[in-house]
Design an enzyme around this catalytic site. Structure first.
Site, PDB file in Angstrom:
ATOM      1  CG  HIS A  15      -1.824   1.210   1.283  1.00 38.10           C
ATOM      2  ND1 HIS A  15      -3.165   1.084   1.572  1.00 38.10           N
ATOM      3  CD2 HIS A  15      -1.620   2.528   1.076  1.00 38.10           C
ATOM      4  CE1 HIS A  15      -3.735   2.286   1.551  1.00 38.10           C
ATOM      5  NE2 HIS A  15      -2.808   3.187   1.250  1.00 38.10           N
ATOM      6  CG  HIS A  17      -0.781   7.179  -1.045  1.00 37.34           C
ATOM      7  ND1 HIS A  17      -2.020   7.335  -1.633  1.00 37.34           N
ATOM      8  CD2 HIS A  17      -1.001   6.514   0.114  1.00 37.34           C
ATOM      9  CE1 HIS A  17      -2.948   6.789  -0.855  1.00 37.34           C
ATOM     10  NE2 HIS A  17      -2.353   6.283   0.209  1.00 37.34           N
ATOM     11  CG  LEU A  18       4.920   5.541  -5.645  1.00 36.09           C
ATOM     12  CD1 LEU A  18       5.215   4.585  -6.788  1.00 36.09           C
ATOM     13  CD2 LEU A  18       6.209   5.909  -4.915  1.00 36.09           C
ATOM     14  NE  ARG A  19       0.827  12.045  -2.326  1.00 35.38           N
ATOM     15  CZ  ARG A  19      -0.202  11.632  -1.591  1.00 35.38           C
ATOM     16  NH1 ARG A  19      -1.206  10.967  -2.137  1.00 35.38           N
ATOM     17  NH2 ARG A  19      -0.236  11.859  -0.305  1.00 35.38           N
ATOM     18  CG  ASN A  43      -4.912   8.680  -3.360  1.00 38.19           C
ATOM     19  OD1 ASN A  43      -3.881   8.125  -3.714  1.00 38.19           O
ATOM     20  ND2 ASN A  43      -4.996   9.317  -2.203  1.00 38.19           N
ATOM     21  CE  LYS A  99      -7.906   2.463  -0.869  1.00 34.62           C
ATOM     22  NZ  LYS A  99      -6.681   2.694  -0.126  1.00 34.62           N
ATOM     23  CG  HIS A 136      -9.651   4.525   3.310  1.00 34.26           C
ATOM     24  ND1 HIS A 136      -8.417   5.114   3.362  1.00 34.26           N
ATOM     25  CD2 HIS A 136     -10.391   5.128   4.270  1.00 34.26           C
ATOM     26  CE1 HIS A 136      -8.412   6.034   4.312  1.00 34.26           C
ATOM     27  NE2 HIS A 136      -9.593   6.061   4.885  1.00 34.26           N
ATOM     28  CG  HIS A 167      -4.775   2.272   5.892  1.00 29.23           C
ATOM     29  ND1 HIS A 167      -6.121   2.260   6.137  1.00 29.23           N
ATOM     30  CD2 HIS A 167      -4.621   2.943   4.729  1.00 29.23           C
ATOM     31  CE1 HIS A 167      -6.739   2.906   5.175  1.00 29.23           C
ATOM     32  NE2 HIS A 167      -5.866   3.319   4.308  1.00 29.23           N
ATOM     33  CG  ASP A 240      -1.498   4.884   3.993  1.00 30.35           C
ATOM     34  OD1 ASP A 240      -1.585   5.290   2.818  1.00 30.35           O
ATOM     35  OD2 ASP A 240      -2.278   5.252   4.892  1.00 30.35           O
TER      36      ASP A 240
HETATM   37  C1  NCD Z   1      -3.399   9.279   1.966  1.00 34.10           C
HETATM   38  C2  NCD Z   1      -2.970  10.305   0.926  1.00 34.10           C
HETATM   39  O1  NCD Z   1      -2.461  11.354   1.308  1.00 34.10           O
HETATM   40  O2  NCD Z   1      -3.159  10.040  -0.257  1.00 34.10           O
HETATM   41  N1  NCD Z   1      -3.314   9.865   3.266  1.00 34.10           N
HETATM   42  C3  NCD Z   1      -3.174   9.203   4.443  1.00 34.10           C
HETATM   43  O3  NCD Z   1      -3.230   9.850   5.487  1.00 34.10           O
HETATM   44  N2  NCD Z   1      -2.993   7.908   4.474  1.00 34.10           N
HETATM   45  C4  NCD Z   1      -4.761   8.807   1.654  1.00 34.10           C
HETATM   46  C5  NCD Z   1      -5.135   7.557   2.360  1.00 34.10           C
HETATM   47  O4  NCD Z   1      -4.561   6.512   2.127  1.00 34.10           O
HETATM   48  O5  NCD Z   1      -6.048   7.623   3.181  1.00 34.10           O
HETATM   49 ZN    ZN Z   2      -3.255   5.152   1.673  1.00 35.59          ZN
END
Ligand code: NCD
Ligand code: ZN
Length: 328
Positions: A15, A17-19, A43, A99, A136, A167, A240
């Site tokens: 899990h 997030h790489l943007r 996302n 997701k 989520h 998470h 995460d």
């Molecule tokens: C994540 C994000 O910033 O994209 N933020 C977080 O606090 N984990 C979004 C998410 O996974 O809920």
């Molecule tokens: Zn996340």
């Protein structure tokens, strides 16, 4: 005697997030340094809902991360998610999972699902083709409420659908997953093993300790820790890691997310060491997730050595900086 060094199979992050753009270029190498593969969250703005968008995003990640790292892409489910598009993306090897963000639950989730009944046909198809659903599992309610209102029904209505409760932060969630059928698993972040909600208010408001789901009370942290080190194949590593630039965190409406990628494996290893469970780190980090997804285990190895490390106060990113978990 203290273990001074351990070598484990190369791990995966289930899990992440790489943007995109400059941020992606700044953060991807931290993950690629430790992990062979990662499940990449969809996302972005706009969210990744088409096979083409996911394939193009995958190419940008590969370019940013360098050789030896494989991004595993996910589809962002919306109320009108198409079963055919999901199946096509899965068959073409682009989408590994999909997701489910309940609408407005977290960062960039406005397009999320307003009612799981709206995606019944998509879930039916995912169940049939063996495509995992990543959830989520918290809205404005506590995880316990989400379990009762949504998860229990999903597990009953889609008995062979693979479901990852992402998470987890509470005793309730750890217990639910432990008691659930083998189709249900959970990811656990470093922060939910290490901090409780007091960290967010220690001597003042601490935006860099704020993520979603928010860290809970100490008894919940301890329960999540017990689950992680239990040896159960249902629990596996998912950082995460969620980078936001410093100014977006230190704001009157600060973003949720902890950037833990630079020392992710060290964070988990510290927890397993403290729990006397270093011998279970490899299964948690490098085996359970791949087995749940039905993917091969990685061939490479990584070695961790016991040493004091000073985590930097910040690291450069996109013309500004990021404050990593454990900064300073
Ligand atoms: C994540 C994000 O910033 O994209 N933020 C977080 O606090 N984990 C979004 C998410 O996974 O809920
Ligand atoms: Zn996340």
């Amino acid at each position: 005697m203290e273990t001074q060094s351990i070598t484990i199979r190369r791990p995966d992050d289930w899990h992440l997030h790489l943007r995109d753009g400059e941020m992606l270029k700044a953060v991807a190498p931290y993950t690629a340094r430790q992990f062979a593969r990662a499940i990449v969250m969809p996302n972005l703005t706009p969210p990744v809902t088409t096979v083409e968008a996911a394939a193009a995003y995958r190419d940008r990640i590969v370019a940013a991360a360098g050789p030896g790292f494989t991004p595993l892409m996910t589809c962002y489910l919306t109320d009108d998610a198409s079963p055919d598009e999901l199946e096509r993306g899965h068959a073409e090897g682009v989408w590994v999972a999909a997701k489910l963000y309940p609408a407005h639950a977290t960062t960039n989730s406005a397009a999320g699902v307003t009612d799981v009944r709206n995606i019944a046909a998509a879930l039916e198809r995912m169940q049939r083709i063996g495509m995992p659903l990543l959830i989520h599992g918290e809205v404005t309610d506590h995880e316990a409420v989400f379990i009762e209102r949504i998860l229990q029904h999903l597990v009953r209505d889609f008995p062979t659908l693979k479901i990852v409760f992402e998470h987890i932060t509470t005793r309730d969630a750890a217990q639910f997953v432990a008691d659930a059928p083998g189709t249900v698993a959970a990811t656990i972040t470093p922060q939910h093993l290490i901090i409780n909600r007091n960290a967010i208010f220690a001597g003042g408001i601490r935006p860099h300790a704020y993520c979603l789901p928010v860290a809970k009370r100490e008894q919940h942290r301890l329960a999540v820790r017990r689950a992680a080190v239990s040896g159960s194949p249902k629990f596996f590593l998912g950082t995460d890691s969620a980078p936001h630039l410093r100014e977006a965190k230190e704001s009157s409406c600060g973003c949720a997310g902890i950037f833990n990628a630079p020392y992710a494996l060290e964070s988990y290893a510290t927890v397993f060491d403290e729990e006397g469970a270093l011998d279970r780190l490899e299964a948690f980090a490098s085996e359970n997730g791949a087995r749940f997804y039905g993917l091969p285990l990685n061939e490479g190895r990584v070695t961790l050595e016991r040493a004091d490390v000073l985590v930097p106060e910040n690291v450069p990113a996109a013309g500004s900086s990021l404050v990593p978990f454990h900064a300073g």
